[in-house]
Motif scaffolding. Structure first.
Motif, PDB file in Angstrom:
ATOM      1  N   PHE A   1       1.002  -1.170  -0.050  1.00  0.00           N
ATOM      2  CA  PHE A   1      -0.011   0.389  -0.140  1.00  0.00           C
ATOM      3  C   PHE A   1       1.047   1.368  -0.250  1.00  0.00           C
ATOM      4  N   TYR A   2       2.078   1.053   0.793  1.00  0.00           N
ATOM      5  CA  TYR A   2       3.065   2.156   0.064  1.00  0.00           C
ATOM      6  C   TYR A   2       3.430   1.892  -0.695  1.00  0.00           C
ATOM      7  N   GLU A   3       3.720   1.453  -1.532  1.00  0.00           N
ATOM      8  CA  GLU A   3       4.265   1.501  -2.736  1.00  0.00           C
ATOM      9  C   GLU A   3       3.169   2.029  -3.593  1.00  0.00           C
ATOM     10  N   LEU A   4       1.398   1.184  -3.288  1.00  0.00           N
ATOM     11  CA  LEU A   4       0.755   2.324  -4.276  1.00  0.00           C
ATOM     12  C   LEU A   4       0.716   3.891  -4.258  1.00  0.00           C
ATOM     13  N   ALA A   5       0.664   3.735  -2.418  1.00  0.00           N
ATOM     14  CA  ALA A   5       0.224   6.040  -2.317  1.00  0.00           C
ATOM     15  C   ALA A   5       1.113   6.663  -3.165  1.00  0.00           C
ATOM     16  N   LYS A   6       2.674   5.904  -3.501  1.00  0.00           N
ATOM     17  CA  LYS A   6       3.627   6.447  -4.058  1.00  0.00           C
ATOM     18  C   LYS A   6       3.674   7.062  -5.397  1.00  0.00           C
ATOM     19  N   GLN A   7       2.618   5.578  -6.098  1.00  0.00           N
ATOM     20  CA  GLN A   7       2.239   6.057  -7.622  1.00  0.00           C
ATOM     21  C   GLN A   7       1.355   6.789  -8.034  1.00  0.00           C
ATOM     22  N   TYR A   8       0.342   6.761  -6.806  1.00  0.00           N
ATOM     23  CA  TYR A   8      -0.554   7.548  -6.701  1.00  0.00           C
ATOM     24  C   TYR A   8      -0.093   9.334  -6.620  1.00  0.00           C
TER      25      TYR A   8
ATOM     26  N   ALA B   1      -6.710   7.030  -0.164  1.00  0.00           N
ATOM     27  CA  ALA B   1      -6.883   5.307   0.466  1.00  0.00           C
ATOM     28  C   ALA B   1      -5.614   4.681   0.376  1.00  0.00           C
ATOM     29  N   ALA B   2      -4.820   4.722  -0.269  1.00  0.00           N
ATOM     30  CA  ALA B   2      -3.767   4.066  -0.224  1.00  0.00           C
ATOM     31  C   ALA B   2      -2.680   4.674   0.883  1.00  0.00           C
ATOM     32  N   TRP B   3      -2.655   5.758   1.589  1.00  0.00           N
ATOM     33  CA  TRP B   3      -1.956   5.908   2.544  1.00  0.00           C
ATOM     34  C   TRP B   3      -3.040   5.141   3.752  1.00  0.00           C
TER      35      TRP B   3
END
Length: 104
Positions: A53-60, A71-73
């Protein structure tokens, strides 16, 4: 679900039979091992989810999508909270096993 978690579930399902072949002391030790192993596996799973989810948050964040980032964060923080709760529970179980009354 990874291989270790599947194996844990098999061990938990067959524990009744396995423990019927053991004496009382062995039963208690086996139950403790199963419980601690389950906690360790869930900790690894929660930590992995938090990282994903951290990686996804960075991508967003890079894509400038604030709703996706939020949401990811949030899921990242929830996964980390679960990891820390499990970690505390695991530490208490281990301390109780060692007879450390300050931590348990």
């Amino acid at each position: 679900m990874n291989w270790n978690m599947r194996m844990q579930e098999v061990l938990e399902r067959t524990a009744g039979y396995d423990m019927s072949l053991m004496d009382t002391e062995q039963n208690e030790a086996y139950k403790r091992r199963l419980e601690l192993n389950r906690i360790e596996l869930e900790m690894k799973e929660a930590k992995q989810e938090a990282q994903e989810f951290y990686e996804l948050a960075k991508q967003y964040e890079v894509a400038n999508e604030p709703k996706g980032y939020d949401a990811a964060w949030s899921y990242h923080k929830l996964s980390l909270q679960r990891y820390h709760e499990l970690s505390l529970w695991y530490a208490k179980k281990k301390a109780a096993e060692c007879g450390n009354t300050q931590t348990a």
